[in-house]
Design a protein around this motif. Structure first.
Motif, mmCIF file in Angstrom:
data_model
loop_
_atom_site.group_PDB
_atom_site.id
_atom_site.type_symbol
_atom_site.label_atom_id
_atom_site.label_comp_id
_atom_site.label_asym_id
_atom_site.label_seq_id
_atom_site.Cartn_x
_atom_site.Cartn_y
_atom_site.Cartn_z
ATOM 1 N N TYR A 237 -6.365 -21.450 -3.621
ATOM 2 C CA TYR A 237 -7.473 -20.918 -4.408
ATOM 3 C C TYR A 237 -7.208 -19.425 -4.571
ATOM 4 O O TYR A 237 -7.602 -18.601 -3.738
ATOM 5 N N GLY A 238 -6.513 -19.082 -5.654
ATOM 6 C CA GLY A 238 -6.014 -17.730 -5.836
ATOM 7 C C GLY A 238 -7.068 -16.647 -5.810
ATOM 8 O O GLY A 238 -6.892 -15.609 -5.147
ATOM 9 N N ARG A 239 -8.178 -16.843 -6.503
ATOM 10 C CA ARG A 239 -9.227 -15.827 -6.557
ATOM 11 C C ARG A 239 -9.844 -15.603 -5.181
ATOM 12 O O ARG A 239 -10.074 -14.461 -4.779
ATOM 13 N N LYS A 240 -10.080 -16.681 -4.446
ATOM 14 C CA LYS A 240 -10.652 -16.547 -3.099
ATOM 15 C C LYS A 240 -9.693 -15.801 -2.175
ATOM 16 O O LYS A 240 -10.118 -14.972 -1.364
ATOM 17 N N ILE A 241 -8.403 -16.112 -2.286
ATOM 18 C CA ILE A 241 -7.412 -15.445 -1.451
ATOM 19 C C ILE A 241 -7.364 -13.959 -1.771
ATOM 20 O O ILE A 241 -7.317 -13.110 -0.865
ATOM 21 N N TYR A 242 -7.384 -13.628 -3.048
ATOM 22 C CA TYR A 242 -7.340 -12.226 -3.464
ATOM 23 C C TYR A 242 -8.519 -11.451 -2.879
ATOM 24 O O TYR A 242 -8.343 -10.379 -2.279
ATOM 25 N N GLU A 243 -9.714 -11.988 -3.039
ATOM 26 C CA GLU A 243 -10.907 -11.307 -2.545
ATOM 27 C C GLU A 243 -10.892 -11.206 -1.017
ATOM 28 O O GLU A 243 -11.278 -10.176 -0.453
ATOM 29 N N PHE A 244 -10.440 -12.268 -0.365
ATOM 30 C CA PHE A 244 -10.331 -12.259 1.093
ATOM 31 C C PHE A 244 -9.338 -11.198 1.552
ATOM 32 O O PHE A 244 -9.604 -10.417 2.475
ATOM 33 N N ALA A 245 -8.181 -11.176 0.918
ATOM 34 C CA ALA A 245 -7.092 -10.302 1.354
ATOM 35 C C ALA A 245 -7.421 -8.827 1.176
ATOM 36 O O ALA A 245 -7.202 -8.024 2.092
ATOM 37 N N ILE A 246 -7.944 -8.458 0.013
ATOM 38 C CA ILE A 246 -8.195 -7.030 -0.218
ATOM 39 C C ILE A 246 -9.349 -6.515 0.633
ATOM 40 O O ILE A 246 -9.459 -5.308 0.864
ATOM 41 N N THR A 247 -10.165 -7.428 1.156
ATOM 42 C CA THR A 247 -11.266 -7.030 2.046
ATOM 43 C C THR A 247 -10.805 -6.943 3.494
ATOM 44 O O THR A 247 -11.094 -5.963 4.195
ATOM 45 N N ASN A 248 -10.073 -7.946 3.960
ATOM 46 C CA ASN A 248 -9.782 -8.080 5.392
ATOM 47 C C ASN A 248 -8.432 -7.538 5.861
ATOM 48 O O ASN A 248 -8.313 -7.089 7.002
ATOM 49 N N VAL A 249 -7.437 -7.562 5.005
ATOM 50 C CA VAL A 249 -6.120 -7.083 5.431
ATOM 51 C C VAL A 249 -6.130 -5.579 5.720
ATOM 52 O O VAL A 249 -5.595 -5.145 6.742
ATOM 53 N N PRO A 250 -6.745 -4.751 4.871
ATOM 54 C CA PRO A 250 -6.781 -3.316 5.187
ATOM 55 C C PRO A 250 -7.449 -3.026 6.534
ATOM 56 O O PRO A 250 -7.027 -2.112 7.251
ATOM 57 N N LEU A 251 -8.458 -3.800 6.901
ATOM 58 C CA LEU A 251 -9.149 -3.595 8.178
ATOM 59 C C LEU A 251 -8.236 -3.918 9.355
ATOM 60 O O LEU A 251 -8.223 -3.200 10.366
ATOM 61 N N ALA A 252 -7.448 -4.994 9.241
ATOM 62 C CA ALA A 252 -6.510 -5.354 10.303
ATOM 63 C C ALA A 252 -5.400 -4.313 10.420
ATOM 64 O O ALA A 252 -4.972 -3.962 11.528
ATOM 65 N N MET A 253 -4.943 -3.807 9.291
ATOM 66 C CA MET A 253 -3.918 -2.769 9.289
ATOM 67 C C MET A 253 -4.442 -1.502 9.962
ATOM 68 O O MET A 253 -3.727 -0.862 10.744
ATOM 69 N N LYS A 254 -5.678 -1.150 9.660
ATOM 70 C CA LYS A 254 -6.285 0.045 10.277
ATOM 71 C C LYS A 254 -6.439 -0.149 11.781
ATOM 72 O O LYS A 254 -6.160 0.769 12.567
ATOM 73 N N SER A 255 -6.884 -1.324 12.196
ATOM 74 C CA SER A 255 -7.030 -1.611 13.616
ATOM 75 C C SER A 255 -5.705 -1.432 14.341
ATOM 76 O O SER A 255 -5.637 -0.851 15.428
ATOM 77 N N CYS A 256 -4.627 -1.927 13.722
ATOM 78 C CA CYS A 256 -3.298 -1.821 14.315
ATOM 79 C C CYS A 256 -2.847 -0.366 14.394
ATOM 80 O O CYS A 256 -2.344 0.086 15.432
ATOM 81 N N LEU A 257 -3.014 0.366 13.320
ATOM 82 C CA LEU A 257 -2.589 1.761 13.310
ATOM 83 C C LEU A 257 -3.380 2.584 14.319
ATOM 84 O O LEU A 257 -2.816 3.430 15.029
ATOM 85 N N ASP A 258 -4.688 2.329 14.413
ATOM 86 C CA ASP A 258 -5.523 3.062 15.370
ATOM 87 C C ASP A 258 -5.081 2.790 16.807
ATOM 88 O O ASP A 258 -5.085 3.688 17.658
ATOM 89 N N ALA A 351 -0.313 -7.420 11.785
ATOM 90 C CA ALA A 351 0.362 -6.166 11.490
ATOM 91 C C ALA A 351 1.056 -5.660 12.738
ATOM 92 O O ALA A 351 0.634 -5.945 13.863
ATOM 93 N N ILE A 352 2.127 -4.906 12.546
ATOM 94 C CA ILE A 352 2.864 -4.248 13.624
ATOM 95 C C ILE A 352 3.164 -2.814 13.190
ATOM 96 O O ILE A 352 3.594 -2.593 12.044
ATOM 97 N N VAL A 353 2.926 -1.855 14.086
ATOM 98 C CA VAL A 353 3.394 -0.492 13.863
ATOM 99 C C VAL A 353 4.677 -0.345 14.663
ATOM 100 O O VAL A 353 4.715 -0.647 15.870
ATOM 101 N N TYR A 354 5.719 0.122 13.981
ATOM 102 C CA TYR A 354 7.066 0.119 14.562
ATOM 103 C C TYR A 354 7.786 1.422 14.259
ATOM 104 O O TYR A 354 7.772 1.900 13.129
ATOM 105 N N GLN A 355 8.424 1.988 15.279
ATOM 106 C CA GLN A 355 9.264 3.171 15.072
ATOM 107 C C GLN A 355 10.714 2.731 15.040
ATOM 108 O O GLN A 355 11.234 2.181 15.985
#
Length: 356
Positions: A237-258, A351-355
């Motif tokens: 379900y492309g539209r549902k995935i798009y809306e889910f991803a742009i909402t939740n992926v940035p939050l997971a990325m921020k959690s990882c970076l923090d 997500a992974i933060v890697y040097q």
């Protein structure tokens, strides 16, 4: 303890399927009705959204496990270790081996066991297993490998992401144009070299949303309702995935970076799963916006235009291409801090933060 990627490898199939090849397809809506647009229009809109010009398909005689073993060979060689020194082989995939022309997925024995066999590894202490985690499978495999090393259970781990999605697509579905085949691999090791000042894995984060989102990507029937068989194909379900991803992926990325303690301004690259160019761009822009910043230029390398979406293989393949100088205007230097991130069936995000 420094847990680092010491070798990478990828396998990109030689067969190229360009967008023009879909001009003669019969595309149907999910209910079997005709789409009110020409194929040329469908393909043009597809390119504008996904960024895909062409994709790669495996040759008929090759299976997913073959692709995985090719990428693994290259990663082991780059790492400069004996394959007999591997403690774990972790293979991320979603559909196992689907032989060309077959309607059945083959997962017994596991793809990892098949890869170990193809690599001719004799050591029984080299444990081989598969991971099913949707498109984020390779990233999750890296997270598991670092946990084994950190716990003292392993010194050398091989993590592979491999898929032959061309064998599970519905030719009557427009979404079939997204998917491709390929494999990427990496060797992780505990580095005791005191002259190596880079830190390796700094932080990671994983989440699963399955209350309402579990079936956003699923195995379903063909769009052609005149075909009566039991075969199933990858559907979403492309539209549902798009809306889910742009909402939740940035939050997971921020959690990882923090968690990592790294300033976002020190992040050199975001290697995100190559799912859809517009969606990936929206995710990374929102990630930077969470810190009140604009997305920097050239921070998000993309390979989807030429390679399509090969699921678990996109992130390790992208990383390998950049390290080998094979992606135009992209490079990762020693000491650079990067992020791996992915989203996919489950619905899973990590997500992974890697040097480097």
């Amino acid at each position: 303890m420094k847990i680092k990627i010491t070798g990478t490898g990828s396998y990109i199939p030689s067969y190229v399927e360009k967008n023009a090849a879909f001009h003669n397809h019969t595309f149907l809506n999910s209910d079997g009705s005709a789409i009110n647009a020409s194929n040329e229009t469908i393909v043009r809109k597809f390119k504008a959204i996904t960024g895909i010009d062409e994709r790669r398909y495996a040759k008929d005689h090759l299976n997913n496990s073959d692709l995985a073993s090719f990428a693994a060979e290259r990663a082991i060689e780059k790492a400069g270790i004996s394959r007999e020194e591997l403690d774990y082989i972790i293979v991320a995939h979603n559909y196992g081996d689907v032989r060309f022309g077959s309607h059945q997925s083959d997962t017994v024995p596991s793809i990892a066991s098949r890869v170990k066999h193809l690599l001719r590894i004799k050591n029984p202490r080299c444990v081989a297993y598969d991971i099913l985690f949707g498109c984020p499978g390779w990233v999750e495999g890296v997270i598991q490998a670092q946990a084994y090393i950190k716990a003292g259970m392993a010194k050398n781990c091989l993590v592979i992401g491999a898929e032959t999605l061309s064998r599970v697509i519905d030719p009557y579905d427009r979404d079939s144009m997204i998917y491709s085949d390929g494999a990427g691999a990496a060797v992780l090791q505990n580095i005791e070299d005191t002259t190596d000042t880079s830190a390796g894995i700094l932080a990671h984060d994983s989440v699963t949303y399955s209350l309402d989102e579990a079936h956003f990507i699923f195995f379903g029937e063909t769009n052609n309702q005149e075909i009566n068989d039991n075969r199933r194909y990858i559907k979403m379900y492309g539209r549902k995935i798009y809306e889910f991803a742009i909402t939740n992926v940035p939050l997971a990325m921020k959690s990882c970076l923090d968690k990592s303690g790294v300033d976002i301004k020190d992040l050199k690259k975001v290697l995100i799963h190559q799912a859809n160019e517009k969606m990936d761009e929206a995710i990374v822009k929102r990630f930077y916006n969470l810190y009140g910043l604009e997305m920097p230029e050239n921070v998000m390398p993309m390979s989807i235009g030429k390679l399509g979406n090969s699921s678990v293989a996109t992130v390790p393949t992208l990383y390998d291409l950049i390290l080998n100088g094979e992606l135009e205007n992209q490079s990762i230097q020693k000491g650079d801090i990067i992020m791996f991130a992915s989203v996919g069936a489950g619905m899973n995000i990590n997500a992974i933060v890697y040097q480097n």
